[in-house]
Design a protein around this motif. Sequence first.
Motif, PDB file in Angstrom:
ATOM      1  N   GLU A  26     -24.851  10.801 -15.228  1.00 45.84           N
ATOM      2  CA  GLU A  26     -24.185  11.456 -14.110  1.00 45.84           C
ATOM      3  C   GLU A  26     -22.789  10.835 -13.885  1.00 45.84           C
ATOM      4  OE1 GLU A  26     -26.635  11.060 -10.749  1.00 45.84           O
ATOM      5  OE2 GLU A  26     -28.349  12.174 -11.605  1.00 45.84           O
ATOM      6  N   SER A  27     -21.884  11.590 -13.240  1.00 43.18           N
ATOM      7  CA  SER A  27     -20.538  11.076 -12.934  1.00 43.18           C
ATOM      8  C   SER A  27     -20.610  10.052 -11.814  1.00 43.18           C
ATOM      9  CB  SER A  27     -19.622  12.225 -12.518  1.00 43.18           C
ATOM     10  OG  SER A  27     -20.111  12.848 -11.345  1.00 43.18           O
ATOM     11  N   ILE A  28     -19.699   9.080 -11.853  1.00 41.76           N
ATOM     12  CA  ILE A  28     -19.646   8.042 -10.836  1.00 41.76           C
ATOM     13  C   ILE A  28     -18.260   8.046 -10.186  1.00 41.76           C
ATOM     14  CG2 ILE A  28     -21.338   6.590 -12.021  1.00 41.76           C
ATOM     15  CD1 ILE A  28     -19.041   4.905 -13.040  1.00 41.76           C
ATOM     16  N   SER A  29     -18.146   7.511  -8.992  1.00 39.36           N
ATOM     17  CA  SER A  29     -16.848   7.417  -8.281  1.00 39.36           C
ATOM     18  C   SER A  29     -16.599   5.969  -7.947  1.00 39.36           C
ATOM     19  CB  SER A  29     -16.874   8.271  -7.007  1.00 39.36           C
ATOM     20  OG  SER A  29     -17.931   7.869  -6.184  1.00 39.36           O
ATOM     21  N   ALA A  30     -15.755   5.307  -8.730  1.00 39.12           N
ATOM     22  CA  ALA A  30     -15.462   3.884  -8.521  1.00 39.12           C
ATOM     23  C   ALA A  30     -14.571   3.711  -7.301  1.00 39.12           C
ATOM     24  CB  ALA A  30     -14.780   3.308  -9.746  1.00 39.12           C
ATOM     25  N   TYR A  31     -14.711   2.594  -6.644  1.00 40.53           N
ATOM     26  CA  TYR A  31     -13.875   2.277  -5.476  1.00 40.53           C
ATOM     27  C   TYR A  31     -12.504   1.802  -5.952  1.00 40.53           C
ATOM     28  CZ  TYR A  31     -12.047  -0.495  -1.649  1.00 40.53           C
ATOM     29  OH  TYR A  31     -11.236  -1.052  -0.701  1.00 40.53           O
ATOM     30  N   GLU A  32     -11.444   2.483  -5.532  1.00 38.91           N
ATOM     31  CA  GLU A  32     -10.086   2.135  -5.930  1.00 38.91           C
ATOM     32  C   GLU A  32      -9.516   1.104  -4.956  1.00 38.91           C
ATOM     33  OE1 GLU A  32      -8.432   2.977  -8.534  1.00 38.91           O
ATOM     34  OE2 GLU A  32      -9.875   4.424  -9.326  1.00 38.91           O
ATOM     35  N   GLU A  33      -9.032  -0.030  -5.482  1.00 42.12           N
ATOM     36  CA  GLU A  33      -8.431  -1.059  -4.643  1.00 42.12           C
ATOM     37  C   GLU A  33      -7.049  -0.626  -4.163  1.00 42.12           C
ATOM     38  OE1 GLU A  33      -9.877  -5.392  -6.046  1.00 42.12           O
ATOM     39  OE2 GLU A  33      -8.568  -4.326  -7.442  1.00 42.12           O
ATOM     40  N   LYS A  34      -6.700  -1.091  -2.961  1.00 37.91           N
ATOM     41  CA  LYS A  34      -5.352  -0.878  -2.451  1.00 37.91           C
ATOM     42  C   LYS A  34      -4.379  -1.800  -3.177  1.00 37.91           C
ATOM     43  CE  LYS A  34      -6.921   0.410   2.173  1.00 37.91           C
ATOM     44  NZ  LYS A  34      -6.876   0.087   3.622  1.00 37.91           N
ATOM     45  N   ILE A  35      -3.096  -1.422  -3.162  1.00 37.57           N
ATOM     46  CA  ILE A  35      -2.080  -2.229  -3.838  1.00 37.57           C
ATOM     47  C   ILE A  35      -2.017  -3.618  -3.255  1.00 37.57           C
ATOM     48  CG2 ILE A  35       0.400  -2.465  -4.255  1.00 37.57           C
ATOM     49  CD1 ILE A  35       0.576   0.555  -4.414  1.00 37.57           C
ATOM     50  N   SER A  36      -2.149  -3.701  -1.927  1.00 37.41           N
ATOM     51  CA  SER A  36      -2.084  -5.011  -1.280  1.00 37.41           C
ATOM     52  C   SER A  36      -3.221  -5.914  -1.746  1.00 37.41           C
ATOM     53  CB  SER A  36      -2.127  -4.842   0.244  1.00 37.41           C
ATOM     54  OG  SER A  36      -3.340  -4.191   0.631  1.00 37.41           O
ATOM     55  N   ARG A  38      -4.730  -5.715  -4.728  1.00 34.59           N
ATOM     56  CA  ARG A  38      -4.432  -6.124  -6.102  1.00 34.59           C
ATOM     57  C   ARG A  38      -3.402  -7.258  -6.118  1.00 34.59           C
ATOM     58  NH1 ARG A  38      -3.691  -0.258  -9.120  1.00 34.59           N
ATOM     59  NH2 ARG A  38      -5.780   0.569  -8.608  1.00 34.59           N
ATOM     60  N   VAL A  39      -2.360  -7.111  -5.262  1.00 36.62           N
ATOM     61  CA  VAL A  39      -1.339  -8.160  -5.216  1.00 36.62           C
ATOM     62  C   VAL A  39      -1.931  -9.480  -4.742  1.00 36.62           C
ATOM     63  CG1 VAL A  39       0.782  -8.892  -4.060  1.00 36.62           C
ATOM     64  CG2 VAL A  39       0.562  -6.540  -4.877  1.00 36.62           C
ATOM     65  N   THR A  40      -2.766  -9.395  -3.712  1.00 38.92           N
ATOM     66  CA  THR A  40      -3.399 -10.617  -3.191  1.00 38.92           C
ATOM     67  C   THR A  40      -4.238 -11.296  -4.274  1.00 38.92           C
ATOM     68  OG1 THR A  40      -3.449  -9.680  -0.965  1.00 38.92           O
ATOM     69  CG2 THR A  40      -4.935 -11.527  -1.420  1.00 38.92           C
ATOM     70  N   ARG A  41      -5.027 -10.491  -4.998  1.00 34.91           N
ATOM     71  CA  ARG A  41      -5.865 -11.067  -6.048  1.00 34.91           C
ATOM     72  C   ARG A  41      -5.037 -11.674  -7.165  1.00 34.91           C
ATOM     73  NH1 ARG A  41      -8.236  -8.149  -9.983  1.00 34.91           N
ATOM     74  NH2 ARG A  41      -7.967  -6.214  -8.814  1.00 34.91           N
ATOM     75  N   TRP A  42      -3.846 -10.989  -7.475  1.00 33.16           N
ATOM     76  CA  TRP A  42      -2.987 -11.516  -8.543  1.00 33.16           C
ATOM     77  C   TRP A  42      -2.375 -12.850  -8.111  1.00 33.16           C
ATOM     78  CZ3 TRP A  42       1.934 -13.103  -9.302  1.00 33.16           C
ATOM     79  CH2 TRP A  42       2.379 -13.239 -10.622  1.00 33.16           C
ATOM     80  N   VAL A  43      -1.969 -12.925  -6.854  1.00 37.97           N
ATOM     81  CA  VAL A  43      -1.385 -14.162  -6.329  1.00 37.97           C
ATOM     82  C   VAL A  43      -2.395 -15.297  -6.387  1.00 37.97           C
ATOM     83  CG1 VAL A  43      -0.539 -15.283  -4.230  1.00 37.97           C
ATOM     84  CG2 VAL A  43       0.317 -13.013  -4.865  1.00 37.97           C
TER      85      VAL A  43
END
Length: 351
Positions: A26-36, A38-43
């Motif tokens: 079946e198809s799934i719908s992944a949760y999309e992270e906000k840009i903020s 992603r930036v926080t995680r990259w930092v």
Amino acid sequence: MARKQYARYQSATQLAEDVQRWMAGESISAYEEKISQRVTRWVQRNRSWSQIIAASVIVGVVALVTMAIATRQSQLATRQVLFDEMRGYDREIEVQLESAADGLTKDTRFMSSLPPIQGIVDARANVSGSEGEDVWRGRLEMIYEGLLKANPDYLSIAFTALQDDGDVDAVRVERHLSDAGFVRRVPESRLSVFADADLLQQTTALSAGDILLLIRQPADSTKSRRRYVRLIASTPVFDDATGSLYGIVSIESDLLSQMVSLLERVEQTTASIYIADTSGNIWVSDDPAIGVDVKNVNVNVSNVVPGTRDFFTDTDQHRQEARTEGWLGNRITLDRANPQTTLSVVLSLRQ
């Protein structure tokens, strides 16, 4: 794969449900992270690089702000220098105009105290031992002629005798209007009645040695092919023997020509300069890009420099400086006792 996808889900339960759907095809719908996020995680994962980037941004912002402040301060400093330079031109114009008026005053006073004038008075009164009137008139004409030749801005000089049948010039020497280099003595047969009744009335009310200064210009410049602005000085003449008022001496100078010569000598590149009457109607202007220009039709300063409108409306205001707008106005009174000798000077910084 489950660990990689887990970072994109808000909970393990949501992840497990999507895994079951994926295994079931079946198809799934992944949760999309906000840009903020992603930036926080990259930092968090790249602390060294994030610190370097943050420091660089701060340094760049500080540098830009510093440059902006320095540029603004430099502009203000330059504008202040130009404004002070413009004030210097204003002061020079004022001094030169007052000097011209002072010179005219002194010449008029001196020319009214010459011996030939009393000689003419004595000759007409038939004082015994007095030389003939023609002799004294010739001597006075020679002196007056020399004065006009030595002063190119002087248009005429006259000694007028007060008479019951009309106040007639006893001696008059004048400059030819179309040939400024030609000075002539007006023959006795062509001497006329003194035309300026207002000047005559004001002058005869003065005491000995007092000088009247007046500015004269066309009442309607649209009817005149060439604008003129004249400064006239006059003084009463008294009979030394009786002490009674006998006449007046008057000198007429070309004030417009003097203003043109003055602006040409200034040789400035900082401002546009306007010399006008008390209402703001421009007589002569100086624009560094155009040069000195005589206005033969009425052009008001307030139409050229809009901020000056209040300056010309408020007649009690003798000086105004608008540093923000870059202009200054000055009312100059050539004879402080006579408001009829007031003119206006406006200087505006070039944009």
